[in-house]
Design a protein around this motif. Structure first.
Motif, PDB file in Angstrom:
ATOM      1  N   UNK A 130       0.842  -1.205   0.000  1.00 16.59           N
ATOM      2  CA  UNK A 130       0.000   0.000   0.000  1.00 16.59           C
ATOM      3  C   UNK A 130       0.874   1.250   0.000  1.00 16.59           C
ATOM      4  N   UNK A 131       0.320   2.393  -0.344  1.00 17.33           N
ATOM      5  CA  UNK A 131       1.112   3.632  -0.320  1.00 17.33           C
ATOM      6  C   UNK A 131       1.498   4.007   1.114  1.00 17.33           C
ATOM      7  N   UNK A 132       2.699   4.529   1.254  1.00 15.46           N
ATOM      8  CA  UNK A 132       3.225   4.953   2.553  1.00 15.46           C
ATOM      9  C   UNK A 132       3.386   6.464   2.526  1.00 15.46           C
ATOM     10  N   UNK A 133       2.575   7.148   3.303  1.00 17.18           N
ATOM     11  CA  UNK A 133       2.618   8.607   3.396  1.00 17.18           C
ATOM     12  C   UNK A 133       3.313   8.992   4.699  1.00 17.18           C
ATOM     13  N   UNK A 153       2.531   6.464  11.219  1.00 17.87           N
ATOM     14  CA  UNK A 153       2.410   6.193   9.788  1.00 17.87           C
ATOM     15  C   UNK A 153       2.915   4.797   9.453  1.00 17.87           C
ATOM     16  N   UNK A 154       4.042   4.398  10.052  1.00 11.50           N
ATOM     17  CA  UNK A 154       4.557   3.050   9.800  1.00 11.50           C
ATOM     18  C   UNK A 154       3.622   1.986  10.373  1.00 11.50           C
ATOM     19  N   UNK A 155       3.041   2.269  11.534  1.00  6.65           N
ATOM     20  CA  UNK A 155       2.116   1.313  12.135  1.00  6.65           C
ATOM     21  C   UNK A 155       0.904   1.090  11.245  1.00  6.65           C
ATOM     22  N   UNK A 159      -0.074  -2.390   9.393  1.00  2.00           N
ATOM     23  CA  UNK A 159      -1.405  -2.942   9.674  1.00  2.00           C
ATOM     24  C   UNK A 159      -2.167  -3.193   8.381  1.00  2.00           C
ATOM     25  N   UNK A 160      -2.089  -2.252   7.445  1.00  2.00           N
ATOM     26  CA  UNK A 160      -2.753  -2.426   6.152  1.00  2.00           C
ATOM     27  C   UNK A 160      -2.136  -3.572   5.362  1.00  2.00           C
ATOM     28  N   UNK A 236       6.712  -9.990   4.203  1.00  2.00           N
ATOM     29  CA  UNK A 236       5.808 -10.209   3.057  1.00  2.00           C
ATOM     30  C   UNK A 236       5.878  -9.037   2.095  1.00  2.00           C
ATOM     31  N   UNK A 237       5.533  -9.299   0.870  1.00  2.00           N
ATOM     32  CA  UNK A 237       5.659  -8.244  -0.134  1.00  2.00           C
ATOM     33  C   UNK A 237       4.713  -7.082   0.154  1.00  2.00           C
ATOM     34  N   UNK A 238       3.566  -7.333   0.731  1.00  2.00           N
ATOM     35  CA  UNK A 238       2.615  -6.264   1.020  1.00  2.00           C
ATOM     36  C   UNK A 238       3.075  -5.380   2.170  1.00  2.00           C
ATOM     37  N   UNK A 239       4.123  -5.766   2.879  1.00  2.00           N
ATOM     38  CA  UNK A 239       4.623  -4.991   4.022  1.00  2.00           C
ATOM     39  C   UNK A 239       6.000  -4.396   3.757  1.00  2.00           C
TER      40      UNK A 239
END
Length: 397
Positions: A130-133, A153-155, A159-160, A236-239
């Motif tokens: 997901x995008x990281x702002x 923001x990292x949390x 989580x996402x 994982x790739x999503x994280x």
């Protein structure tokens, strides 16, 4: 009721007398009551008279009895509504809007539209990070407040990402099985789509790394972003955060460049084929880089290289037959270039798309697909072209 009222009623509704009072005494009494009373508003009289009209239908009485309330007050009746369709039981048929209002699924009799090609080529966006702002530090704010916003923001990002792993696992259960990869020349309905194959591969990849990453998050907490930079392929790739992806890509490109520089010293094509398997594994990152430092090819290099080439051939075919590179999403274009050993760091998406189109064009087989023997020959031709492109015998993409 006075006599004058009764006479007025008889003058206004002469048709009642032709039917006779003895035929429908229960229907005449409300008329007499309404004619004798002057305490109802026009709206109430309209509702009362319409109720009478509906109750008298089928007994021979006309529906114009709604004017029998009074001759001194003109009451405008509503236009007669068309009759509603009835079911076998006599109740009104429930419409689609009524079903939606009741929370029940509305039956669909419309023909189903074909599945878009982009849906078959591109896996769900939840399989990518997901995008990281990250918040920018305000000079007037304190360092503690900035660090707190940064940790928050990292949390939210992790989580996402973790939620996406389980979401993708649920999606995988509803997709066709991708256990058997497709082969070149198979019919379009004998293998799952490219989106289903990539979804299955990424779910397996993420679930295999989920237990260790969960322990890291529980133990390290806010220091997890620093730990994953030391072990970038642990999560994982999503994280994976953007800086973590950049570290992985930089290492892969450095290793790839060193392998191509070493391959340049092999002048004869026969020598290239002897070192092809080890080179393909280094270019695609299939073996550990510790074997490179020892000057050896990784174990099972030939098997790993053959499986990787077969996968690329099938993926090229699905992209080619599914509409081309222009249908592939931007994020999937980057990942497709990485899977083919194409450098992506510092490249614009338009340049990467052109490189992927050049790859698809160079690896396209020229032989026609026919019976099983022709399909086998087509597959071998495509695999040979992929190997030649990976060895840069056909020039750079």
């Amino acid at each position: 009721m006075s006599l004058n009222t009764g006479l007025r009623l008889a003058r206004v509704q002469p048709t009642l007398l032709s039917h006779g009072f003895t035929t429908a005494p229960a229907a005449i009494l409300p008329l007499l009551f309404l004619g004798a009373s002057s305490q109802y508003t026009p709206g109430l009289r309209m509702r009362r008279s319409s109720r009478f009209a509906s109750s008298s239908t089928g007994k021979g009485l006309p529906r114009t009895t709604s004017r029998a309330a009074s001759t001194s007050t003109v009451t405008q009746t509503k236009p007669e509504e068309p009759p509603q369709p009835h079911t076998a039981s006599g109740s009104t048929t429930t419409t689609r809007a009524d079903l939606n209002t009741l929370g029940q699924p509305a039956p669909s009799h419309e023909p189903s539209s074909p599945i878009p090609a982009a849906t078959l080529l591109n896996p769900p966006a939840s399989t990518r990070p997901p995008p990281l702002d990250l918040p920018t530090r305000d000079p007037s704010a304190s360092l503690f407040r900035h660090l707190f916003s940064l940790g928050k923001a990292y949390t939210n990002f992790y989580k996402t990402g973790l939620k996406a792993v389980f979401t993708n696992r649920t999606l995988l259960r509803t997709t066709p099985s991708a256990a058997t990869p497709p082969h070149l020349g198979n019919s379009a309905d004998t293998y799952p789509s490219r989106a289903a194959i990539l979804l299955r591969a990424r779910v397996r990849h993420d679930l295999a790394r989920l237990p260790v990453f969960g322990v890291v998050v529980l133990v390290c907490g806010e220091f997890t972003p620093l730990i994953v930079l030391l072990f970038p392929k642990l999560t994982p790739y999503t994280c994976r955060i953007p800086k973590q992806l950049d570290v992985i890509r930089k290492g892969a490109e450095d290793r790839r460049g060193a392998s191509y520089r070493a391959l340049a010293h092999v002048s004869r094509e026969d020598g290239l084929h002897r070192t092809a398997d080890g080179h393909i594994c280094r270019v695609l990152g299939l073996t550990s880089r510790w074997w490179d430092r020892a000057g050896l090819d990784g174990p099972m290099s030939s098997v790993k290289a053959a499986k990787a080439v077969e996968w690329i051939v099938n993926d090229d075919r699905m992209i080619r037959e599914g509409g081309g590179v222009e249908i592939v999403e931007n994020g999937e274009v980057v990942l497709a270039c990485e899977d083919r050993g194409i450098d992506v760091r510092g490249k614009e998406i338009g340049e990467l798309r052109r490189k992927l189109e050049s790859w698809i064009s160079k690896t396209a087989p020229t032989s026609a697909q026919g019976d099983q023997a022709d399909a086998e020959g087509t597959r071998h031709e495509a695999e040979d072209k992929v190997r030649r492109v990976l060895l840069r015998l056909e020039g750079d993409v």
